[in-house]
Enzyme design. Structure first.
Site, PDB file in Angstrom:
ATOM      1  N   LYS A  19       0.865  -1.197   0.000  1.00 44.53           N
ATOM      2  CA  LYS A  19       0.000   0.000   0.000  1.00 44.53           C
ATOM      3  C   LYS A  19       0.889   1.230   0.000  1.00 44.53           C
ATOM      4  O   LYS A  19       1.799   1.329   0.821  1.00 44.53           O
ATOM      5  CB  LYS A  19      -0.880  -0.018   1.252  1.00 44.53           C
ATOM      6  CG  LYS A  19      -1.624   1.273   1.517  1.00 44.53           C
ATOM      7  CD  LYS A  19      -1.602   1.667   2.982  1.00 44.53           C
ATOM      8  CE  LYS A  19      -0.221   2.084   3.420  1.00 44.53           C
ATOM      9  NZ  LYS A  19      -0.137   2.758   4.728  1.00 44.53           N
ATOM     10  N   PRO A 112       9.414  -5.201   3.692  1.00 43.32           N
ATOM     11  CA  PRO A 112      10.023  -4.924   4.991  1.00 43.32           C
ATOM     12  C   PRO A 112       8.959  -4.754   6.079  1.00 43.32           C
ATOM     13  O   PRO A 112       7.837  -4.318   5.792  1.00 43.32           O
ATOM     14  CB  PRO A 112      10.783  -3.616   4.763  1.00 43.32           C
ATOM     15  CG  PRO A 112      10.791  -3.363   3.316  1.00 43.32           C
ATOM     16  CD  PRO A 112       9.736  -4.192   2.676  1.00 43.32           C
ATOM     17  N   ILE A 113       9.333  -5.085   7.313  1.00 47.78           N
ATOM     18  CA  ILE A 113       8.409  -5.042   8.451  1.00 47.78           C
ATOM     19  C   ILE A 113       8.278  -3.603   8.960  1.00 47.78           C
ATOM     20  O   ILE A 113       9.264  -2.872   8.976  1.00 47.78           O
ATOM     21  CB  ILE A 113       8.965  -5.918   9.613  1.00 47.78           C
ATOM     22  CG1 ILE A 113       9.460  -7.278   9.111  1.00 47.78           C
ATOM     23  CG2 ILE A 113       7.989  -6.044  10.755  1.00 47.78           C
ATOM     24  CD1 ILE A 113       8.428  -8.227   8.666  1.00 47.78           C
ATOM     25  N   GLY A 116       5.503   1.248   6.641  1.00 45.85           N
ATOM     26  CA  GLY A 116       4.650   2.292   6.062  1.00 45.85           C
ATOM     27  C   GLY A 116       4.034   1.934   4.728  1.00 45.85           C
ATOM     28  O   GLY A 116       3.407   2.770   4.077  1.00 45.85           O
ATOM     29  N   GLY A 119       2.338  -3.718   4.733  1.00 49.92           N
ATOM     30  CA  GLY A 119       2.777  -5.063   5.120  1.00 49.92           C
ATOM     31  C   GLY A 119       1.767  -5.865   5.930  1.00 49.92           C
ATOM     32  O   GLY A 119       0.987  -6.634   5.365  1.00 49.92           O
ATOM     33  N   SER A 121      -0.959  -4.992   7.420  1.00 47.59           N
ATOM     34  CA  SER A 121      -2.365  -4.708   7.080  1.00 47.59           C
ATOM     35  C   SER A 121      -2.751  -5.427   5.793  1.00 47.59           C
ATOM     36  O   SER A 121      -3.861  -5.981   5.680  1.00 47.59           O
ATOM     37  CB  SER A 121      -2.577  -3.201   6.888  1.00 47.59           C
ATOM     38  OG  SER A 121      -2.171  -2.490   8.021  1.00 47.59           O
ATOM     39  N   ALA A 122      -1.861  -5.415   4.805  1.00 47.23           N
ATOM     40  CA  ALA A 122      -2.140  -6.107   3.540  1.00 47.23           C
ATOM     41  C   ALA A 122      -2.242  -7.611   3.775  1.00 47.23           C
ATOM     42  O   ALA A 122      -3.096  -8.294   3.185  1.00 47.23           O
ATOM     43  CB  ALA A 122      -1.037  -5.804   2.527  1.00 47.23           C
ATOM     44  N   ASP A 154      -5.657   0.662   8.448  1.00 46.58           N
ATOM     45  CA  ASP A 154      -5.309   0.503   7.030  1.00 46.58           C
ATOM     46  C   ASP A 154      -5.884  -0.772   6.407  1.00 46.58           C
ATOM     47  O   ASP A 154      -5.770  -0.967   5.196  1.00 46.58           O
ATOM     48  CB  ASP A 154      -3.777   0.447   6.866  1.00 46.58           C
ATOM     49  CG  ASP A 154      -3.147   1.820   6.946  1.00 46.58           C
ATOM     50  OD1 ASP A 154      -3.894   2.815   6.983  1.00 46.58           O
ATOM     51  OD2 ASP A 154      -1.907   1.893   6.976  1.00 46.58           O
TER      52      ASP A 154
END
Ligand code: C5P
Length: 305
Positions: A19, A112-113, A116, A119, A121-122, A154
């Site tokens: 995102k 990456p963890i 922003g 990650g 949320s997706a 998100d």
């Protein structure tokens, strides 16, 4: 109680696209401390990948470049949004009289963890979509959106994974059907950022909302419009992680038309004239900073014909 869905032995695959907040204005704060946002969001072809298969008992396996980072995170599996999404979905179906079978979930963690770009949320949104498919059940859209919001601000937008404008705390979604596809480089210095900490450090929480987006599928018009917007979280994130400033300078030097941070950072993006330019920039940037994350990708276009 009835039993939901057929047993499906082959795995079901769900993409969990990154995102990207192309712009993010903080316009207020609710009494519960959550911030009101006005954000222009799109999704990339790159992302995590989840598979779901019927099993004798529930399980979660991690792979991919950042799988080990998630496993090593002490707040990892117990707190993992994939597990939370599975349990919330199962509970919602049980409330409707549907008993669900155990599921083995494999998460290929390519993003990456705490970076922003959605990650976790997706991944949570992909879990909701994947389990509905695996268990062959449907939920009304408003109930699905409510489950998503309980998992994080998100997650409702990640359920859509299409260009959109997000208001409220992120849950008030309007599709942006005229947004074109952008060639993009995602860049991250591989330092995790605490989202609450970035919000806490904001100077202003009453910024004006975003103006009306272009009503044409015209890349130049979109870039010009986006260029006048901001990410209000960028200044506090840069203060926490100075590498964000370095990263933005490197992206600008590599020929990007627009450079900005996504979400609460630390991932930044550059938009390029075409995919070949983005690929060349990502290659060059990886040579300049071999230990950082660079990925050339395309974003999805809106649904306009
Ligand atoms: O909802 P999510 O878990 O992604 O949010 C993480 C944290 O970010 C929240 O606990 C809150 O501190 C902050 N946040 C916020 N306003 C938003 C979204 C997140 O203050 N709209």
């Amino acid at each position: 109680m009835s039993s939901a869905g057929p047993v499906i032995s082959a795995g079901i695959v769900e993409a969990a696209p990154a995102k990207i907040n192309l712009a993010l204005h903080v316009t207020g704060r609710r009494d519960d401390g959550y911030h009101l946002l006005d954000s222009i969001v799109t999704f990339a072809e790159t992302g995590d990948r989840l598979t779901f298969a019927a099993a004798d008992e529930d399980g979660l396996t991690l792979s991919g470049r950042f799988g080990a980072a998630l496993a090593a995170d002490p707040k990892g599996t117990g707190d993992n949004l994939v597990v939370k999404a599975r349990d919330l979905m199962r509970g919602a179906l049980r409330d409707r009289g549907l008993e669900t079978r155990p599921v083995e979930i494999a998460l290929e963690k390519n993003l990456p963890i705490a970076s922003g770009i959605g990650g976790g949320s997706a991944d949570a949104a992909a879990t909701l979509r994947g389990l509905l498919r695996l268990w062959d059940v449907e939920l009304p859209a408003d109930e699905l959106a409510a489950i998503a919001l309980r998992l994080g601000a998100d997650v409702p937008m990640c359920l859509k994974s299409r260009p959109l404008r997000a208001g409220g705390v992120g849950e008030a979604i309007t599709p942006l059907s005229h947004m074109p596809s952008f060639a993009m480089v995602l860049a991250n210095p591989l330092k995790a950022v605490s989202t609450p900490e970035v919000f806490r450090r904001l100077d202003r929480r009453d910024n004006p909302p975003i103006s009306s987006p272009p009503q044409v599928v015209d890349r130049k018009a979109w870039i010009a419009w986006l260029s006048a917007l901001r990410n209000d979280l960028e200044a506090p994130a840069r203060a926490l992680i100075p590498e964000i400033g370095t990263l933005c300078d490197l992206l600008a030097e590599s020929g990007a038309d627009l450079v900005r941070m996504s979400g609460s950072g630390a991932t930044c993006f550059g938009l390029y004239g075409d995919y070949a330019a983005a690929e060349a920039a990502a290659r060059h940037l990886s040579q300049q900073e071999p230990h950082w994350y660079f990925d050339a990708t395309r974003t999805v276009a809106g649904d306009s014909p």
